[in-house]
Design a protein around this motif. Structure first.
Motif, PDB file in Angstrom:
ATOM      1  N   LEU A 141       2.494   3.301  11.430  1.00 54.22           N
ATOM      2  CA  LEU A 141       1.301   3.579  10.093  1.00 54.22           C
ATOM      3  C   LEU A 141       1.256   2.480   9.401  1.00 54.22           C
ATOM      4  O   LEU A 141       0.214   2.061   8.931  1.00 54.22           O
ATOM      5  N   GLU A 142       2.425   1.791   8.836  1.00 48.93           N
ATOM      6  CA  GLU A 142       2.134   0.453   8.138  1.00 48.93           C
ATOM      7  C   GLU A 142       1.472  -0.696   9.041  1.00 48.93           C
ATOM      8  O   GLU A 142       0.659  -1.213   8.407  1.00 48.93           O
ATOM      9  N   GLN A 143       1.667  -0.724  10.151  1.00 50.64           N
ATOM     10  CA  GLN A 143       0.901  -1.860  10.898  1.00 50.64           C
ATOM     11  C   GLN A 143      -0.475  -1.400  10.924  1.00 50.64           C
ATOM     12  O   GLN A 143      -1.485  -2.230  10.824  1.00 50.64           O
ATOM     13  N   ARG A 144      -0.682  -0.383  11.360  1.00 48.55           N
ATOM     14  CA  ARG A 144      -2.030   0.132  11.646  1.00 48.55           C
ATOM     15  C   ARG A 144      -3.023   0.050  10.023  1.00 48.55           C
ATOM     16  O   ARG A 144      -4.024  -0.469   9.989  1.00 48.55           O
ATOM     17  N   LEU A 145      -2.495   0.604   9.192  1.00 48.89           N
ATOM     18  CA  LEU A 145      -3.119   0.429   7.762  1.00 48.89           C
ATOM     19  C   LEU A 145      -3.209  -1.213   7.414  1.00 48.89           C
ATOM     20  O   LEU A 145      -4.411  -1.579   6.979  1.00 48.89           O
ATOM     21  N   ASN A 146      -2.372  -2.024   7.682  1.00 52.41           N
ATOM     22  CA  ASN A 146      -2.489  -3.363   7.362  1.00 52.41           C
ATOM     23  C   ASN A 146      -3.673  -4.019   8.344  1.00 52.41           C
ATOM     24  O   ASN A 146      -4.624  -4.917   7.879  1.00 52.41           O
ATOM     25  N   GLU A 147      -3.756  -3.430   9.520  1.00 51.04           N
ATOM     26  CA  GLU A 147      -4.711  -4.077  10.310  1.00 51.04           C
ATOM     27  C   GLU A 147      -6.100  -3.566   9.773  1.00 51.04           C
ATOM     28  O   GLU A 147      -7.269  -4.444   9.842  1.00 51.04           O
ATOM     29  N   ILE A 148      -6.349  -2.499   9.496  1.00 52.51           N
ATOM     30  CA  ILE A 148      -7.661  -1.893   8.908  1.00 52.51           C
ATOM     31  C   ILE A 148      -7.927  -2.800   7.813  1.00 52.51           C
ATOM     32  O   ILE A 148      -9.068  -3.149   7.507  1.00 52.51           O
TER      33      ILE A 148
ATOM     34  N   ALA B 185     -14.534  -5.500  -3.390  1.00 55.63           N
ATOM     35  CA  ALA B 185     -15.648  -5.716  -2.766  1.00 55.63           C
ATOM     36  C   ALA B 185     -15.390  -5.670  -1.175  1.00 55.63           C
ATOM     37  O   ALA B 185     -16.455  -5.274  -0.393  1.00 55.63           O
ATOM     38  N   ASN B 186     -14.304  -5.775  -0.647  1.00 57.97           N
ATOM     39  CA  ASN B 186     -13.861  -5.731   0.700  1.00 57.97           C
ATOM     40  C   ASN B 186     -12.457  -5.338   0.748  1.00 57.97           C
ATOM     41  O   ASN B 186     -11.690  -5.701   0.129  1.00 57.97           O
ATOM     42  N   SER B 187     -12.133  -4.937   1.953  1.00 54.61           N
ATOM     43  CA  SER B 187     -10.782  -4.440   2.153  1.00 54.61           C
ATOM     44  C   SER B 187      -9.752  -5.361   2.278  1.00 54.61           C
ATOM     45  O   SER B 187      -8.574  -5.220   1.930  1.00 54.61           O
ATOM     46  N   ALA B 188     -10.045  -6.701   2.621  1.00 52.45           N
ATOM     47  CA  ALA B 188      -9.057  -7.773   2.521  1.00 52.45           C
ATOM     48  C   ALA B 188      -8.819  -8.070   1.347  1.00 52.45           C
ATOM     49  O   ALA B 188      -7.506  -8.463   1.119  1.00 52.45           O
ATOM     50  N   GLU B 189      -9.374  -7.802   0.390  1.00 51.90           N
ATOM     51  CA  GLU B 189      -9.087  -7.961  -1.086  1.00 51.90           C
ATOM     52  C   GLU B 189      -7.874  -7.203  -1.524  1.00 51.90           C
ATOM     53  O   GLU B 189      -7.078  -7.341  -2.443  1.00 51.90           O
ATOM     54  N   ILE B 190      -7.626  -6.176  -0.842  1.00 52.98           N
ATOM     55  CA  ILE B 190      -6.599  -5.143  -1.044  1.00 52.98           C
ATOM     56  C   ILE B 190      -5.367  -5.701  -1.169  1.00 52.98           C
ATOM     57  O   ILE B 190      -4.347  -5.568  -1.698  1.00 52.98           O
ATOM     58  N   GLY B 191      -5.045  -6.665   0.235  1.00 50.07           N
ATOM     59  CA  GLY B 191      -3.779  -7.330   0.180  1.00 50.07           C
ATOM     60  C   GLY B 191      -2.979  -6.712   1.207  1.00 50.07           C
ATOM     61  O   GLY B 191      -3.109  -5.457   1.420  1.00 50.07           O
ATOM     62  N   ALA B 192      -1.825  -7.196   1.341  1.00 42.15           N
ATOM     63  CA  ALA B 192      -0.769  -6.557   2.418  1.00 42.15           C
ATOM     64  C   ALA B 192      -0.170  -5.325   1.617  1.00 42.15           C
ATOM     65  O   ALA B 192       0.209  -5.338   0.309  1.00 42.15           O
ATOM     66  N   VAL B 193       0.190  -4.377   2.316  1.00 45.57           N
ATOM     67  CA  VAL B 193       0.747  -3.130   1.700  1.00 45.57           C
ATOM     68  C   VAL B 193       1.939  -2.389   2.620  1.00 45.57           C
ATOM     69  O   VAL B 193       2.036  -2.956   3.670  1.00 45.57           O
ATOM     70  N   ARG B 194       2.688  -1.994   1.895  1.00 47.45           N
ATOM     71  CA  ARG B 194       3.757  -1.216   2.793  1.00 47.45           C
ATOM     72  C   ARG B 194       3.869   0.337   2.569  1.00 47.45           C
ATOM     73  O   ARG B 194       3.482   0.561   1.352  1.00 47.45           O
ATOM     74  N   VAL B 195       4.351   0.994   3.659  1.00 48.19           N
ATOM     75  CA  VAL B 195       4.650   2.371   3.443  1.00 48.19           C
ATOM     76  C   VAL B 195       6.099   2.588   2.749  1.00 48.19           C
ATOM     77  O   VAL B 195       7.108   2.462   3.163  1.00 48.19           O
ATOM     78  N   GLN B 196       5.781   2.972   1.476  1.00 51.40           N
ATOM     79  CA  GLN B 196       7.121   3.030   0.843  1.00 51.40           C
ATOM     80  C   GLN B 196       7.924   4.378   1.299  1.00 51.40           C
ATOM     81  O   GLN B 196       9.160   4.304   1.343  1.00 51.40           O
ATOM     82  N   SER B 197       7.228   5.583   1.655  1.00 55.13           N
ATOM     83  CA  SER B 197       7.723   6.569   2.080  1.00 55.13           C
ATOM     84  C   SER B 197       6.946   7.570   2.852  1.00 55.13           C
ATOM     85  O   SER B 197       5.828   7.668   2.370  1.00 55.13           O
TER      86      SER B 197
END
Length: 235
Positions: free
Chosen positions: A142-149, A206-218
């Motif tokens: 999930l973490e990998q997929r979310l960051n890809e999106i 303004a665009n999804s890339a501005e979110i930055g890298a995230v991690r699945v905490q739990s």
């Protein structure tokens, strides 16, 4: 009714406004850049600058249930501005931008987990959604997929439809526990490129890339088919 400047432009950091009322409940102005608590997103914080130059710290912002006016909550004992006084409202922009990034991340999480959302909330630096799922997804996948999106750089655009059109398209509603902001005659749709489209009244980047890298905490089980996924910024 307070004019909500942030609905059209979430990047406005300050504005001038006229005081409509000021009492122990808070300061109400004719227009504001401050987002009020609602839809899982916290109210904004910042400062109110009076004509005298005096600065009042705004601790929170919320909507009056009866009038719909925005109440800017200031510290107890502050010298309130006068009715009709022109003031300047300035956001705690760093905090707001983090909330914008995380709120947008929740939209991307809806893409990564194509299941009905039963609840959720956003805080400064993290956010969570509850999904109606029989089995939890794998954390690493999930973490990998979310960051890809997120990294696909989906541009955010806004559009409006009528309340009637919204009622005719119930499939647009992803969150079962929070109804879209209806009743004013029109509903705002938030679109992230080809990834996501749903009604939402919050603030977004303004665009999804501005979110930055995230991690699945739990990922936690909160019922027979309720999976709570909490996300945080990776840096």
């Amino acid at each position: 009714m307070t004019i909500e400047l942030f609905r059209e432009d979430g990047y406005l950091k300050h504005c001038t406004a006229t005081v409509v009322s000021a009492d122990s409940c808070g300061v109400c102005v004719d227009q504001t850049v401050f987002y009020p608590l609602g839809g899982g997103q916290p109210g904004d914080t910042g400062v109110l600058i009076r004509e005298t130059g005096q600065q009042l710290e705004i601790l929170d912002c919320c909507k009056d249930r009866d009038s719909g006016a925005h109440l800017h909550i200031v510290k107890e004992g502050a010298l309130m501005p006068e009715l009709g006084e022109r003031v300047t409202l300035t956001l705690n922009w760093q905090r707001r931008h983090r909330l914008m990034r995380m709120h947008s991340c929740m939209h991307m999480l809806c893409v990564a987990v194509p299941a009905p959302v039963t609840g959720g909330s956003i805080s400064d630096g993290s956010g969570r959604l509850d999904f109606d799922l029989p089995h939890p997804p794998g954390k690493e996948d999930l973490e990998q997929r979310l960051n890809e999106i997120i990294q696909e750089n989906h541009p955010m655009t806004l559009s409006w439809i009528t309340d009637q059109e919204m009622q005719q398209q119930p499939e647009l509603i992803r969150t079962m526990s929070v109804l879209p902001p209806m009743g004013g005659g029109k509903v705002r749709l938030v679109k992230f490129g080809a990834a996501d489209l749903q009604p939402c009244g919050g603030t977004h980047v303004a665009n999804s890339a501005e979110i930055g890298a995230v991690r699945v905490q739990s990922i936690k089980n909160k019922g027979k088919q309720n999976r709570r996924i909490t996300i945080e910024f990776a840096e």
